[in-house]
Design an enzyme around this catalytic site. Structure first.
Site, PDB file in Angstrom:
ATOM      1  N   ILE A 192      -6.607  18.868 -36.803  1.00  0.00           N
ATOM      2  CA  ILE A 192      -5.648  18.246 -35.539  1.00  0.00           C
ATOM      3  C   ILE A 192      -5.436  19.102 -34.194  1.00  0.00           C
ATOM      4  CG2 ILE A 192      -4.558  16.387 -34.341  1.00  0.00           C
ATOM      5  CD1 ILE A 192      -3.235  15.368 -36.752  1.00  0.00           C
ATOM      6  N   HIS A 193      -6.368  19.515 -33.610  1.00  0.00           N
ATOM      7  CA  HIS A 193      -5.781  19.826 -32.524  1.00  0.00           C
ATOM      8  C   HIS A 193      -6.304  19.149 -31.014  1.00  0.00           C
ATOM      9  CE1 HIS A 193      -9.751  21.747 -32.683  1.00  0.00           C
ATOM     10  NE2 HIS A 193      -9.921  21.308 -31.489  1.00  0.00           N
ATOM     11  N   ARG A 194      -6.497  18.414 -31.169  1.00  0.00           N
ATOM     12  CA  ARG A 194      -7.129  17.573 -29.790  1.00  0.00           C
ATOM     13  C   ARG A 194      -6.257  17.640 -28.345  1.00  0.00           C
ATOM     14  NH1 ARG A 194     -11.731  19.825 -28.327  1.00  0.00           N
ATOM     15  NH2 ARG A 194     -12.949  19.691 -30.828  1.00  0.00           N
ATOM     16  N   ASP A 251     -10.350  15.968 -35.135  1.00  0.00           N
ATOM     17  CA  ASP A 251     -10.615  16.588 -34.541  1.00  0.00           C
ATOM     18  C   ASP A 251     -11.359  17.033 -33.957  1.00  0.00           C
ATOM     19  OD1 ASP A 251      -9.002  17.371 -34.103  1.00  0.00           O
ATOM     20  OD2 ASP A 251      -7.601  16.406 -33.136  1.00  0.00           O
TER      21      ASP A 251
END
Ligand code: UD1
Ligand code: UDP
Length: 354
Positions: free
Chosen positions: A202-204, A277
């Site tokens: 996850i990093h969005r 993501d």
């Protein structure tokens, strides 16, 4: 020809590795690292593992707000371009390093080549979508990874200099998956067996910077009967800690540092399903034949969804849980991302301009 390549973020190191190798066969390449990503596990490890040459310049820009980070890059890249006088500036993908490189070059009337042109999520709340649109509209050579990307550009009136060459990430994947199989010891290191876990990334911004969305994802991860291996992006780690979610992660969620590309490939290819993501990870899941659960409401890589190997669940806790329990990839997989020869095609097109 003198080519100045601008890179700065993790996926750009992976994309640049095979293309830089190819271009250097007969061109001079000046490699510029903006310093957008700087932690050793977000940057150095990729240079070492993938044999990327030491950057000629590291601008050391680091983290900041969108405008400040992009503005600082723009100022520094402009100075470099005036000194180096390259024939062409090569930019990759959709990060702030991409827009800074393309804008600086275009204002100095230096030709811009955009690798991974034409992608659209049609979601202008994403900083990446703004970076893509602006970069495509000021590029002279647009190297598209898919037919969909070419159509997106046509719909915006961009047809000159457009080439469907396939995805340079396929070149990187094909080359490195064999190396990963031979060299990576990550399954043993983490005491994991084939298919008994799921990888998550996850990093969005839409997930990390929104406490409700990040809480919902954490709740979903902690509610399922599955081992989730979570190499955590520094942005996400910071937000999990800030929102008090870090301590709420249950023991079925194994949080580890970001991984090098070889270990990441090995883990993804052994993973039961992938939760992400990330743009790059969605494609890699598809090519590796691993069902992908994408925690976004849209994707630039629509082909993976159309073919039945990717499902969009946003940050909806219930949908994430249902997909972890029930979503299976089905259907035929095509070669819509090309055949792993994108770098060869880009090399030929650039070389023909001398
Ligand atoms: C950036 C790109 C995104 C890409 C992603 C790949 C933009 C707008 N976004 O997002 O398109 O998918 O890279 O991973 O360009 N941080 C560290 N150490 C690092 C790098 C970042 O601690 O080495 C932390 C900082 O707190 C920073 C935050 O992560 O503020 C976000 O970093 P940034 O590069 O701005 O955006 P990414 O989320 O990494
Ligand atoms: N990746 C990696 N280590 C990790 C997470 C991702 O090597 O811990 C790789 C992943 O396999 C893919 C690329 O990084 O090749 C994707 O980068 P990221 O998800 O940061 O950015 P995006 O593709 O969303 O722009």
């Amino acid at each position: 020809m003198k080519i100045l390549s601008v890179i700065g973020a993790r996926p750009q190191f992976i994309k640049c590795a095979p293309l830089s190798r190819k271009l250097r066969e007969s061109h001079e390449e000046i490699l510029v690292h903006t310093g957008q990503h700087y932690d050793p596990k977000m940057s150095d490890i990729f240079f070492k593992e993938l044999g990327i040459p030491e950057p000629d310049y590291n601008l050391g820009i680091g983290s900041a707000t969108q405008g400040e980070q992009t503005g600082k890059m723009l100022m520094e890249i402009e100075k470099l371009l005036i000194n180096e006088e390259p024939d062409i500036v090569l930019v990759y993908g959709d990060t702030n390093s991409t827009i800074a490189g393309s804008l600086a070059a275009s204002k100095l009337q230096i030709h811009v080549a955009h690798v991974e042109a034409g992608l659209r999520s049609f979601d202008r709340t994403m900083p990446e979508e703004i970076n893509r649109i602006v970069t495509d509209h000021i590029s002279n050579l647009l190297f598209c990874p898919t037919r969909t990307a070419v159509t997106n550009l046509e719909n915006e009136g961009i047809t000159d200099g457009v080439h469907n060459v396939g995805d340079v990430m396929m070149d990187a994947l094909h080359y490195n998956i064999k190396v990963a199989e031979e060299k990576s010891t990550i399954l043993d290191d983490l005491n994991l067996s084939h298919q008994d876990f799921m990888v998550a990334t996850i990093h969005r911004a839409s997930n990390t910077d929104d406490i409700e969305n990040l809480s919902s994802i954490v709740k979903a991860f902690c509610s399922v009967d599955a081992n989730i291996l979570f190499p955590v992006h520094p942005r996400t780690k910071k937000c999990l800690q800030q929102y008090g979610l870090w301590d709420k992660l249950r023991e079925n969620v194994n949080v580890i540092s970001p991984l090098g590309y070889l270990d990441m490939l090995k883990l993804m290819s052994s993973s039961r399903k992938i939760l992400t993501d990330s743009g790059g990870v969605q494609k890699e899941a598809y090519v590796l034949g691993v069902p992908c659960i994408t925690m976004r409401n849209n994707t630039e890589w629509v082909e993976t969804v159309d073919d039945g190997w990717n499902v969009l669940v946003g940050a909806d806790c219930g949908l994430i849980i249902d997909a972890i329990n029930g979503f299976e990839g089905t259907g035929m997989k095509g070669n819509m991302f090309g055949f792993g020869d994108a770098c060869e095609m880009i090399y030929k097109i650039i070389s023909s301009r001398i």
